[in-house]
Design a protein around this motif. Structure first.
Motif, short mmCIF file in Angstrom:
data_model
loop_
_atom_site.label_atom_id
_atom_site.label_comp_id
_atom_site.label_asym_id
_atom_site.label_seq_id
_atom_site.Cartn_x
_atom_site.Cartn_y
_atom_site.Cartn_z
N THR A 163 26.28 36.96 37.93
CA THR A 163 26.98 37.50 39.10
C THR A 163 26.35 36.97 40.39
O THR A 163 27.07 36.56 41.31
CB THR A 163 26.94 39.04 39.08
OG1 THR A 163 27.55 39.50 37.87
CG2 THR A 163 27.68 39.63 40.26
N ILE A 195 33.90 41.72 45.39
CA ILE A 195 33.97 41.87 43.93
C ILE A 195 32.61 41.58 43.32
O ILE A 195 32.12 42.32 42.47
CB ILE A 195 35.07 40.97 43.34
CG1 ILE A 195 36.45 41.50 43.73
CG2 ILE A 195 34.95 40.88 41.82
CD1 ILE A 195 37.61 40.59 43.35
N TYR A 196 31.96 40.51 43.77
CA TYR A 196 30.63 40.19 43.25
C TYR A 196 29.63 41.30 43.61
O TYR A 196 28.77 41.65 42.80
CB TYR A 196 30.14 38.85 43.79
CG TYR A 196 30.90 37.67 43.22
CD1 TYR A 196 31.13 37.57 41.86
CD2 TYR A 196 31.38 36.67 44.04
CE1 TYR A 196 31.82 36.49 41.33
CE2 TYR A 196 32.07 35.58 43.52
CZ TYR A 196 32.28 35.51 42.17
OH TYR A 196 32.97 34.44 41.64
N GLU A 250 30.30 44.50 44.03
CA GLU A 250 30.57 45.66 43.17
C GLU A 250 30.07 45.43 41.75
O GLU A 250 29.55 46.35 41.11
CB GLU A 250 32.07 45.98 43.18
CG GLU A 250 32.52 46.55 44.51
CD GLU A 250 34.03 46.56 44.68
OE1 GLU A 250 34.75 46.09 43.77
OE2 GLU A 250 34.50 47.03 45.72
N LEU A 251 30.22 44.21 41.24
CA LEU A 251 29.70 43.91 39.91
C LEU A 251 28.17 44.01 39.89
O LEU A 251 27.58 44.55 38.95
CB LEU A 251 30.14 42.52 39.46
CG LEU A 251 31.63 42.37 39.15
CD1 LEU A 251 31.97 40.90 38.90
CD2 LEU A 251 32.03 43.21 37.96
N ARG A 294 43.10 41.54 46.78
CA ARG A 294 42.93 40.11 47.04
C ARG A 294 44.19 39.34 46.63
O ARG A 294 44.66 38.46 47.36
CB ARG A 294 41.70 39.61 46.29
CG ARG A 294 41.35 38.17 46.53
CD ARG A 294 40.02 37.83 45.86
NE ARG A 294 39.66 36.48 46.14
CZ ARG A 294 39.81 35.46 45.30
NH1 ARG A 294 40.29 35.67 44.11
NH2 ARG A 294 39.46 34.25 45.65
N THR A 343 40.02 45.96 44.22
CA THR A 343 39.68 44.85 45.11
C THR A 343 40.37 43.56 44.66
O THR A 343 40.87 42.80 45.49
CB THR A 343 38.16 44.66 45.18
OG1 THR A 343 37.55 45.90 45.53
CG2 THR A 343 37.78 43.61 46.19
N ALA A 344 40.39 43.32 43.35
CA ALA A 344 41.05 42.11 42.84
C ALA A 344 42.55 42.15 43.12
O ALA A 344 43.13 41.12 43.52
CB ALA A 344 40.78 41.97 41.34
N LEU A 378 36.92 39.27 50.17
CA LEU A 378 37.20 40.20 49.07
C LEU A 378 36.56 39.71 47.77
O LEU A 378 36.11 40.53 46.96
CB LEU A 378 38.71 40.38 48.90
CG LEU A 378 39.39 41.19 50.01
CD1 LEU A 378 40.90 41.18 49.83
CD2 LEU A 378 38.86 42.60 50.06
N LEU A 379 36.49 38.39 47.58
CA LEU A 379 35.81 37.86 46.40
C LEU A 379 34.33 38.21 46.44
O LEU A 379 33.75 38.62 45.42
CB LEU A 379 35.99 36.34 46.32
CG LEU A 379 35.34 35.65 45.12
CD1 LEU A 379 35.95 36.14 43.82
CD2 LEU A 379 35.47 34.15 45.25
N TYR A 397 37.14 50.15 40.96
CA TYR A 397 37.01 49.58 42.31
C TYR A 397 37.17 48.05 42.28
O TYR A 397 37.81 47.47 43.15
CB TYR A 397 35.65 49.92 42.94
CG TYR A 397 35.43 51.39 43.22
CD1 TYR A 397 36.47 52.24 43.56
CD2 TYR A 397 34.15 51.93 43.14
CE1 TYR A 397 36.25 53.57 43.82
CE2 TYR A 397 33.92 53.27 43.41
CZ TYR A 397 34.97 54.09 43.74
OH TYR A 397 34.75 55.41 44.00
N VAL A 398 36.57 47.42 41.27
CA VAL A 398 36.70 45.97 41.13
C VAL A 398 38.17 45.60 40.92
O VAL A 398 38.67 44.65 41.53
CB VAL A 398 35.83 45.45 39.96
CG1 VAL A 398 36.15 44.01 39.63
CG2 VAL A 398 34.35 45.58 40.30
#
Length: 160
Positions: A40, A67-68, A70-71, A99, A95-96, A63-64, A91-92
């Motif tokens: 990640t 995502i990272y 949140e991971l 996006r 967000t995806a 937004l990408l 949440y991921v």
């Protein structure tokens, strides 16, 4: 007397097997978490360097990175609590989908049913977060300590 010793021996073997199994499972979990965390971080760094090389940043790029983030937070929370936060997975997903929605609208400039579907999916995931939060506050999970406690010495005496 013989039955009591056999039961005590069975409890010792069970305890040893459970401890060894827990060791293997926890080792696998930690190695996997280190790998997921490293991948990640690497992916986030590559995405960031790609943005720097490109010379501009779009909302998709930001937004990408979220995502990272949140991971990475999920991995950190699992390290601290030994619980996988399902809400962070949702949440991921939100967000995806956001996006995807922003990318679709910014590139095609025409609203269609795809926008409605994606918006409905985001709404459904937001409701799922509410359900998960309500359920976790109303029905708390069993703690890991009570699940993996070792049998006490006097438990072998009471079993006959």
């Amino acid at each position: 007397m013989l039955l009591r010793r056999a039961e005590a021996m069975r409890l010792k073997v069970h305890t040893a097997a459970e401890s060894l199994g827990n060791l293997f499972v926890e080792t696998f979990h930690y190695l996997s978490l280190f790998a997921i965390g490293a991948i990640t971080a690497w992916a986030g760094l590559v995405a960031f360097l790609g943005m720097v090389e490109k010379g501009n940043v779009t909302v998709d790029d930001i937004l990408l990175l979220f995502i990272y983030l949140e991971l990475g937070a999920m991995v950190g929370i699992y390290f601290k609590t030994n619980h996988m936060p399902v809400r962070f997975l949702i949440y991921v997903a939100i967000t995806a989908l956001t996006r995807l929605l922003i990318s679709d609208v910014s590139h095609h400039h025409r609203p269609d049913m795809g926008v409605v579907y994606i918006s409905g999916a985001i709404l459904l995931l937001a409701v799922a977060i509410l359900v998960v939060r309500y359920a976790s506050s109303r029905f708390p999970a069993v703690s890991a300590e009570s699940r993996h406690r070792l049998p006490r010495d006097n438990e072998a005496e009471t079993l006959e």
